[in-house]
Design a protein around this motif. Structure first.
Motif, short mmCIF file in Angstrom:
data_model
loop_
_atom_site.label_atom_id
_atom_site.label_comp_id
_atom_site.label_asym_id
_atom_site.label_seq_id
_atom_site.Cartn_x
_atom_site.Cartn_y
_atom_site.Cartn_z
N HIS A 1 0.86 -1.19 0.00
CA HIS A 1 0.00 0.00 0.00
C HIS A 1 0.89 1.24 0.00
O HIS A 1 1.96 1.24 0.61
N ALA A 2 0.45 2.28 -0.72
CA ALA A 2 1.18 3.55 -0.72
C ALA A 2 0.17 4.67 -0.60
O ALA A 2 -0.99 4.52 -0.99
N PHE A 3 0.61 5.79 -0.02
CA PHE A 3 -0.29 6.95 0.09
C PHE A 3 0.50 8.24 -0.06
O PHE A 3 1.72 8.28 0.15
N ASN A 4 -0.24 9.29 -0.44
CA ASN A 4 0.33 10.63 -0.59
C ASN A 4 0.13 11.37 0.73
O ASN A 4 -0.99 11.70 1.10
N TYR A 5 1.26 11.61 1.45
CA TYR A 5 1.14 12.21 2.78
C TYR A 5 0.62 13.65 2.73
O TYR A 5 0.24 14.22 3.75
N LYS A 6 0.59 14.23 1.50
CA LYS A 6 0.12 15.63 1.40
C LYS A 6 -1.40 15.71 1.34
O LYS A 6 -1.97 16.76 1.63
N ASN A 7 -2.06 14.62 0.93
CA ASN A 7 -3.52 14.70 0.87
C ASN A 7 -4.22 13.57 1.61
O ASN A 7 -5.40 13.33 1.41
N SER A 8 -3.46 12.83 2.43
CA SER A 8 -4.14 11.88 3.31
C SER A 8 -3.49 11.91 4.70
O SER A 8 -2.41 12.46 4.87
N SER A 9 -4.17 11.31 5.65
CA SER A 9 -3.68 11.36 7.04
C SER A 9 -2.69 10.22 7.26
O SER A 9 -3.06 9.04 7.19
N THR A 10 -1.43 10.57 7.55
CA THR A 10 -0.42 9.55 7.80
C THR A 10 -0.83 8.70 9.00
O THR A 10 -0.70 7.47 8.98
N ALA A 11 -1.35 9.34 10.03
CA ALA A 11 -1.74 8.60 11.25
C ALA A 11 -2.79 7.55 10.90
O ALA A 11 -2.70 6.39 11.33
N ASP A 12 -3.79 7.92 10.09
CA ASP A 12 -4.85 6.96 9.74
C ASP A 12 -4.30 5.84 8.87
O ASP A 12 -4.65 4.67 9.05
N GLU A 13 -3.45 6.21 7.89
CA GLU A 13 -2.92 5.21 6.96
C GLU A 13 -2.07 4.17 7.70
O GLU A 13 -2.17 2.97 7.44
#
Ligand code: NAP
Length: 343
Positions: A205-217
């Motif tokens: 899984h990967a996420f964009n820390y600028k538009n999602s919550s790092t804590a939630d991910e």
């Protein structure tokens, strides 16, 4: 051959915040050299082919930091050169050398500087583009490999969170982790980079820390056996709160504060206590003797076999060093940035 120009790239004033290439750096074209006749004084002459632009260079520009550069000095960094002439038996004309370079076209290493230990002859049995020996098969790749082996100590089935996962160190950590059977979460700063991580590198899984919550991910991903920290600050704090028992944290970089940003106050250190979490700083050069032969017999082959992908931007011209450094620091490039000296 008549003398030829030997331009170099200098630090002339100290940046505050992000560097300003016009104010802080100088592309100095005043030097010249005659490669055929210059006295080697028992050393050797190299012609630079490729130079690496890396985030750590920003730290060298501040006064009083580790290995700080003097004002007026030429940039120093990893590079690839060809030996043009040599008076030492260890290196022959035509050898390709990897090591720390002055940012200039031609360099003479005379006297004690010609110590061969400082250089590695690149044999390139896999016939890779030479620039790759500055990226995934160079210092950043070694950082990933050595750090995972020495500090991460991964076991198949464990989980890892990699910050700045689409950068050159991050890409390598993610792919080694997948190859070694880990479940991988990556954070990065753009949707394109997320796509690359998911579709090319196949992280879990990967996420964009600028538009999602790092804590939630991170919470959603589950507890972490390993956290690879390229960033520091809040992301480290979030990882600290999500480490599993006997988890390992590799402090590789702290890019969130390289450009004068205020340090973030870490709050979750106490969570390390009962989980017996280990956090250790990584300095790539400390592991060179221990792992370099293993690295060179593993990673170039993985690249040649298509088991280690990479992204790189190769730009021709030493004069672009400063602009490229700013782009690297601002996350405007995905993967490695390499300066090519000659078109
Ligand atoms: N310890 C060692 O021996 C060693 C050796 C080599 C490198 N390093 C460190 O390892 C890290 C990665 O190096 P690299 O060469 O692979 O560089 P890189 O990741 O290719 O480039 C730096 C990246 O940092 C990200 N970034 C910039 N500002 C950020 C911020 N405020 N918060 C989060 N991310 C930010 C950007 O990516 P995004 O788009 O994802 O934001 C940018 O692309 C650096 O911190 C470097 O200093 C350490």
């Amino acid at each position: 051959m008549a003398p030829v120009s030997n331009p170099c790239y200098r630090l002339i004033s100290r940046p505050s915040g992000y560097p300003d290439p016009v104010k802080n750096f100088q592309y100095d074209t005043s030097g010249s050299i005659d490669p055929d006749t210059i006295d080697l004084k028992g050393g050797f002459l190299m012609q630079t082919q490729f130079l690496s632009v890396d985030p750590y260079m920003r730290g060298r520009m501040d006064e009083g930091t580790f290995d700080a550069w003097e004002l007026g000095n030429v940039f120093m960094g990893y590079g690839i050169s060809e030996v043009i002439r040599s008076e030492i038996p260890e290196f022959q004309e035509g050898d390709i050398l990897y090591g720390i370079h002055r940012f200039e076209h031609y360099t003479i290493h005379e006297g004690w500087e010609a110590q061969t230990k400082k250089w590695r002859v690149i044999h390139n049995f896999e016939n890779l583009p030479l620039s790759v020996y500055l990226g995934v098969a160079g210092m950043p790749g070694k950082t990933a490999y050595y750090g995972m082996k020495a500090i991460g100590q991964p076991k198949a089935g464990e989980s890892i969170f990699v910050s700045t996962a689409a950068g050159v160190v991050g890409q390598t950590v993610c792919q080694l982790s997948k190859a070694w059977g880990l479940k991988v979460l990556g954070s990065t700063g753009s949707d394109d980079k997320v796509k690359f991580l998911q579709e090319d590198i196949h992280v879990d899984h990967a996420f964009n820390y600028k538009n999602s919550s790092t804590a939630d991910e991170v919470k959603l991903f589950g507890g972490l056996d390993i956290f690879w920290d390229n960033v520091g600050g809040q992301i480290l704090d979030i990882a600290l709160a999500n480490m599993k028992s006997h988890g390992r944290i590799i402090i590789c970089g702290q890019i969130a504060r390289y450009n004068g940003e205020n340090p973030y106050g870490i709050k979750n250190v106490f969570s390390m206590v009962y989980n017996e979490v280990t956090m250790k700083g990584l300095y790539v050069n400390s592991y060179e003797e221990q792992y370099s032969e293993e690295f060179y017999s593993t990673v170039p082959k993985m690249i040649a076999d298509g088991k280690m992908k990479y992204t790189e931007e190769v730009v021709v011209g030493l004069e672009h060093a400063g602009d490229l450094l700013v782009k690297v620091l601002k996350g405007q490039i995905m993967g490695k940035v390499v300066l090519q000296m000659w078109a």
